[in-house]
Design a protein around this motif. Structure first.
Motif, short mmCIF file in Angstrom:
data_model
loop_
_atom_site.label_atom_id
_atom_site.label_comp_id
_atom_site.label_asym_id
_atom_site.label_seq_id
_atom_site.Cartn_x
_atom_site.Cartn_y
_atom_site.Cartn_z
N MET A 44 -49.93 -69.73 65.59
CA MET A 44 -49.37 -71.37 65.50
C MET A 44 -48.31 -71.50 64.33
N LYS A 45 -47.47 -72.29 64.63
CA LYS A 45 -46.54 -72.59 63.54
C LYS A 45 -47.18 -73.40 62.48
N LYS A 46 -46.98 -72.90 61.07
CA LYS A 46 -47.23 -73.68 59.86
C LYS A 46 -46.42 -74.94 59.59
N ASN A 47 -47.28 -75.85 59.06
CA ASN A 47 -46.51 -77.46 58.82
C ASN A 47 -46.23 -76.99 57.32
N ILE A 48 -44.80 -77.02 57.03
CA ILE A 48 -44.28 -76.87 55.56
C ILE A 48 -43.43 -78.22 55.13
N LEU A 49 -43.78 -78.60 53.91
CA LEU A 49 -42.90 -80.06 53.47
C LEU A 49 -41.91 -79.34 52.19
N LEU A 50 -40.74 -79.83 52.33
CA LEU A 50 -39.82 -79.55 51.20
C LEU A 50 -39.48 -81.06 50.75
N ILE A 51 -39.62 -81.27 49.51
CA ILE A 51 -39.24 -82.33 48.85
C ILE A 51 -37.76 -82.12 48.15
N GLY A 52 -36.88 -82.71 48.74
CA GLY A 52 -35.39 -82.37 48.33
C GLY A 52 -34.88 -80.90 49.05
N GLY A 53 -34.60 -81.04 50.40
CA GLY A 53 -34.07 -79.85 51.04
C GLY A 53 -32.72 -80.02 51.62
N SER A 54 -31.86 -81.03 51.16
CA SER A 54 -30.62 -81.03 51.90
C SER A 54 -29.51 -80.36 51.18
N GLN A 55 -29.82 -79.95 49.92
CA GLN A 55 -28.77 -79.03 49.14
C GLN A 55 -29.29 -78.02 48.47
N GLY A 56 -28.36 -77.10 48.02
CA GLY A 56 -28.71 -76.21 46.83
C GLY A 56 -29.96 -75.27 47.47
N ILE A 57 -31.08 -75.04 46.41
CA ILE A 57 -32.13 -73.90 46.78
C ILE A 57 -33.02 -74.73 47.95
N GLY A 58 -33.20 -75.73 47.88
CA GLY A 58 -33.91 -76.67 48.96
C GLY A 58 -33.36 -76.31 50.26
N PHE A 59 -32.04 -76.41 50.41
CA PHE A 59 -31.41 -76.37 51.85
C PHE A 59 -31.30 -74.87 52.15
N SER A 60 -31.20 -73.93 51.25
CA SER A 60 -31.45 -72.42 51.65
C SER A 60 -32.68 -72.01 52.02
N MET A 61 -33.69 -72.98 51.39
CA MET A 61 -35.17 -72.70 51.81
C MET A 61 -35.30 -73.32 53.42
N ALA A 62 -34.87 -74.45 53.62
CA ALA A 62 -34.92 -75.10 54.90
C ALA A 62 -34.30 -74.10 56.05
N GLN A 63 -33.12 -73.56 55.68
CA GLN A 63 -32.35 -72.62 56.57
C GLN A 63 -33.30 -71.37 57.06
N LYS A 64 -34.03 -71.08 56.00
CA LYS A 64 -34.82 -69.79 56.28
C LYS A 64 -36.18 -70.07 57.07
N LEU A 65 -36.72 -71.28 56.78
CA LEU A 65 -37.79 -71.81 57.29
C LEU A 65 -38.10 -72.41 58.61
N HIS A 66 -36.97 -73.10 58.91
CA HIS A 66 -36.96 -74.12 60.22
C HIS A 66 -37.27 -73.50 61.51
N GLN A 67 -36.91 -72.20 61.74
CA GLN A 67 -37.21 -71.79 63.11
C GLN A 67 -38.67 -71.24 63.26
N ASP A 68 -39.25 -70.86 62.32
CA ASP A 68 -40.47 -70.18 62.62
C ASP A 68 -41.69 -71.05 61.71
N HIS A 69 -41.32 -72.35 61.48
CA HIS A 69 -42.43 -73.44 60.92
C HIS A 69 -42.19 -74.88 61.53
N ASN A 70 -42.99 -75.89 61.29
CA ASN A 70 -42.75 -77.21 61.65
C ASN A 70 -42.34 -77.62 60.23
N LEU A 71 -40.87 -77.81 60.05
CA LEU A 71 -40.38 -77.98 59.04
C LEU A 71 -40.38 -79.54 58.50
N TYR A 72 -40.61 -80.18 57.50
CA TYR A 72 -40.57 -81.76 57.39
C TYR A 72 -39.77 -81.54 55.80
#
Length: 230
Positions: free
Chosen positions: A1-29
């Motif tokens: 089951m995919k886990k649900n992850i919430l990033l506050i501020g994920g559209s640039q910088g470190i947050g965006f890099s996290m989003a790129q690494k997380l989005h395929q294997d998680h339900n990312l918000y």
């Protein structure tokens, strides 16, 4: 089951890099002011400004397995030139807005979930001109340790403390080759950080690979906090 992850501020910088690494294997918000750059990712964007908005939990799943708060600031000036308003603004963005969001999401954090916050090397290593940001990030470190103690074993809470990272936030400090070279030479590993350097650790802390870690302040700083090689 995919886990649900919430990033506050994920559209640039470190947050965006996290989003790129997380989005395929998680339900990312991703809750951020803009969704620019997120279009190609498998992520649900929630328009959100931490300074003015309240997070609408009806847009989130019933349960969150991971949470990271990415907004931050870099105001570097001599203390005598630092206004009280700057201290208040840094504290509002870095700390009080974090607390406000945590108050909102803590009821839906699942058993065994993970929270990740961001600090700075300047909290543990005194540096001139960092009074405002070090004070705000220092509040985060103390808050995180208390939260980790209070919510163990249900929720793990850890903090990543970087040194200078090449992101839009640090653009003024790395605006030319001379500045970049000077900043690189200050670090034992002779380079400034990349967003991926920090995102890799943050993603690890959100994962099942770090389930025996909580209440930690983890330096990812090119050796800045522990080594003196000058």
């Amino acid at each position: 089951m995919k886990k649900n992850i919430l990033l506050i501020g994920g559209s640039q910088g470190i947050g965006f890099s996290m989003a790129q690494k997380l989005h395929q294997d998680h339900n990312l918000y991703v809750a951020s002011r803009t969704k620019e750059g997120l279009e190609g990712l498998q992520a649900k964007h929630i328009p959100f400004d931490v300074l003015t908005d309240s997070l609408d939990v009806t847009l989130l799943p019933e349960e969150l397995h991971g949470f990271a708060y990415c907004p931050g600031s870099i105001n570097l000036k001599p203390f005598k030139m630092m206004s009280l308003e700057t201290f208040e603004e840094d504290m509002q963005l870095n700390f009080f807005s974090l607390v406000k969001v945590i108050k909102t999401v803590i009821p839906i954090m699942s058993e065994g979930s993970s929270m990740v916050f961001f600090s700075t090397v300047a909290v543990g290593t005194g540096m001139p001109f960092h009074t405002s940001v070090a004070a705000a990030k220092g509040a985060i470190e103390g808050f995180a340790k208390s939260m980790a103690a209070e919510y163990a074993p249900k929720i793990r809470v850890n903090v990543v403390a970087p040194s200078l990272v090449d992101t839009p936030l640090a653009g003024r400090l790395l605006s030319n080759d001379r500045k970049r070279e000077m900043m690189s030479e200050r670090h034992p590993l002779k380079r400034v950080g990349e967003a991926d350097d920090i995102a890799n650790i943050a993603v690890f802390l959100l994962s099942q690979n770090s389930t025996w870690m909580t209440g930690q302040i983890i330096g990812v700083d090119g050796g800045m906090s522990t080594l003196n090689v000058s």
